[in-house]
Design an enzyme around this catalytic site. Structure first.
Site, PDB file in Angstrom:
ATOM      1  N   ASN A  46       1.004  -1.457  -0.049  1.00  0.00           N
ATOM      2  CA  ASN A  46       0.077   0.095  -0.043  1.00  0.00           C
ATOM      3  C   ASN A  46       0.910   1.247  -0.030  1.00  0.00           C
ATOM      4  O   ASN A  46       2.115   1.213   0.603  1.00  0.00           O
ATOM      5  CB  ASN A  46      -0.946  -0.061   1.161  1.00  0.00           C
ATOM      6  CG  ASN A  46      -0.349   0.555   2.495  1.00  0.00           C
ATOM      7  OD1 ASN A  46      -0.227   1.721   2.564  1.00  0.00           O
ATOM      8  ND2 ASN A  46       0.296  -0.308   3.219  1.00  0.00           N
TER       9      ASN A  46
ATOM     10  N   GLY B 143      -0.520   7.192   1.789  1.00  0.00           N
ATOM     11  CA  GLY B 143      -0.058   8.350   2.012  1.00  0.00           C
ATOM     12  C   GLY B 143      -0.592   9.235   2.962  1.00  0.00           C
ATOM     13  O   GLY B 143      -0.826  10.434   2.841  1.00  0.00           O
TER      14      GLY B 143
ATOM     15  N   CYS C 264       7.963   8.892   8.360  1.00  0.00           N
ATOM     16  CA  CYS C 264       7.306   9.908   7.519  1.00  0.00           C
ATOM     17  C   CYS C 264       8.646  10.592   7.205  1.00  0.00           C
ATOM     18  O   CYS C 264       9.696  10.650   7.845  1.00  0.00           O
ATOM     19  CB  CYS C 264       6.547  10.844   8.428  1.00  0.00           C
ATOM     20  SG  CYS C 264       4.998  10.252   9.109  1.00  0.00           S
TER      21      CYS C 264
ATOM     22  N   THR D 247      -3.677  -5.698   8.775  1.00  0.00           N
ATOM     23  CA  THR D 247      -4.224  -6.250   7.239  1.00  0.00           C
ATOM     24  C   THR D 247      -5.206  -7.370   7.505  1.00  0.00           C
ATOM     25  O   THR D 247      -6.189  -7.433   6.618  1.00  0.00           O
ATOM     26  CB  THR D 247      -2.985  -7.033   6.443  1.00  0.00           C
ATOM     27  OG1 THR D 247      -1.848  -5.845   6.508  1.00  0.00           O
ATOM     28  CG2 THR D 247      -3.275  -7.470   5.226  1.00  0.00           C
TER      29      THR D 247
END
Length: 322
Positions: free
Chosen positions: A70, A73, A131, A270
């Protein structure tokens, strides 16, 4: 006799060890359609940012033979909307809530901490260190101990003492123990690991990367051995620091591996995408496995794989008070 599944995240007691992983359970409303959220050890929110974010372009998810890639963002409405709409919904229901935060600068993390410092309903703050640091050529904070420590220290100095600060670590580093130690020395009350390692897939029909961003975070069964290794190494070096182990947990047996390696809680991510009841099922399976192996308390199993056979177990919370 049933197993006592209570555990401690620093000084905060959780009724059970299974928490949701950031970004995989929304902000609670989604899972609340299926079961009472009080049955979770805690719910972890997606990583909250200062400003709203649209996220990365699509396609941003791709299945692999052993998991999921994935590149979302950190899509989200920002801290203002979260404090106005989402956190009050959780607080009014008394749901233990770990608020994950993400930023592009140390000052941004500090600003998020200030907004959360007096907000009701925050059980703990998880600092997402995966990040990019826009002040350092976009290098991810989690890859360097000094950068991680600066972020953790800034958040810890602002949050009230009764709210644990949890540093979320990435496995994409040369020495995860060094980064973990730097975070603990900077004031992290607990550690969360692992964040998704970077992976990539190429669509052989289009001859292009499967994700618009090219690379993305890999989750699912493929990363469980990586998570177990990281938890094992960090617990061996920092046995008194609580660890939330996560990465590829689909069954109670997976969760038990992380507990035996040194985690005192387990994150499920997940698995929730195809089974919204996964967290409850995994906790039941974990309790059954502990009982079958003669454990009366979850706490007695934490880190057992490190100890010689027959050595006495010690409660992680008891150790931290010495």
């Amino acid at each position: 006799m049933s197993v006592d599944m209570r555990t401690f995240l620093a000084h905060v007691e959780l009724d059970g060890p299974v928490v949701t992983a950031a970004g995989c359970a929304g902000t609670g409303r989604e899972l609340a359609q299926f079961f009472d959220l009080h049955r979770l050890g805690a719910l972890t929110t997606p990583s909250i940012t200062m400003a709203p974010r649209a996220g990365r372009p699509t396609p941003r998810m791709a299945e692999t033979p052993s998991g999921l890639l994935n590149a979302v963002g950190l899509q989200g409405p920002g801290i203002d909307s979260f404090l106005e709409r989402e956190l009050p919904w959780l607080a009014q229901r008394g749901i233990r809530t770990v608020v994950s935060i993400g930023g592009g600068t140390v000052n941004e993390y500090s600003a998020l901490a200030r907004r959360l410092a007096d907000a009701p309903g925050v059980t703990a703050v998880e600092v997402n260190l995966a990040c990019p640091n826009i002040e350092d050529r976009g290098r991810v904070f989690a890859r360097e101990g000094a950068a991680s420590a600066e972020v953790v220290g800034s958040v810890r100095s602002i949050m009230l003492g009764d709210v644990p600060v949890v540093a979320k670590l990435s496995p994409d580093v040369a020495d995860i123990v060094a980064v973990a130690t730097a975070c603990a020395d900077a004031g992290a009350d607990a550690l969360s690991m692992i964040n998704n390692p970077l992976g990539m897939a190429i669509d052989t029909a289009t001859l292009r990367p499967a994700l618009a961003a090219g690379t993305g975070g890999l989750s699912g069964p493929a990363i469980l051995p990586l998570a177990v290794r990281c938890v094992w190494q960090v617990h061996a070096a920092l046995p008194r620091v609580p660890i939330i182990g996560m990465g590829g947990v689909l069954t109670g047996s997976d969760a038990l591996q992380l507990i035996l390696a040194g985690a005192c809680a387990v994150g499920v991510g997940t698995a929730l995408f195809h089974d919204p009841y996964a967290a409850l099922r995994i906790e039941r399976e974990l309790a059954d496995l502990l009982q079958a192996r003669g454990f009366q308390r979850l706490a007695d199993a934490v880190g057992v794989a490190h100890r010689p056979p027959g050595s006495p177990a010690r409660h992680l919370h008891e150790e931290s008070s010495l």
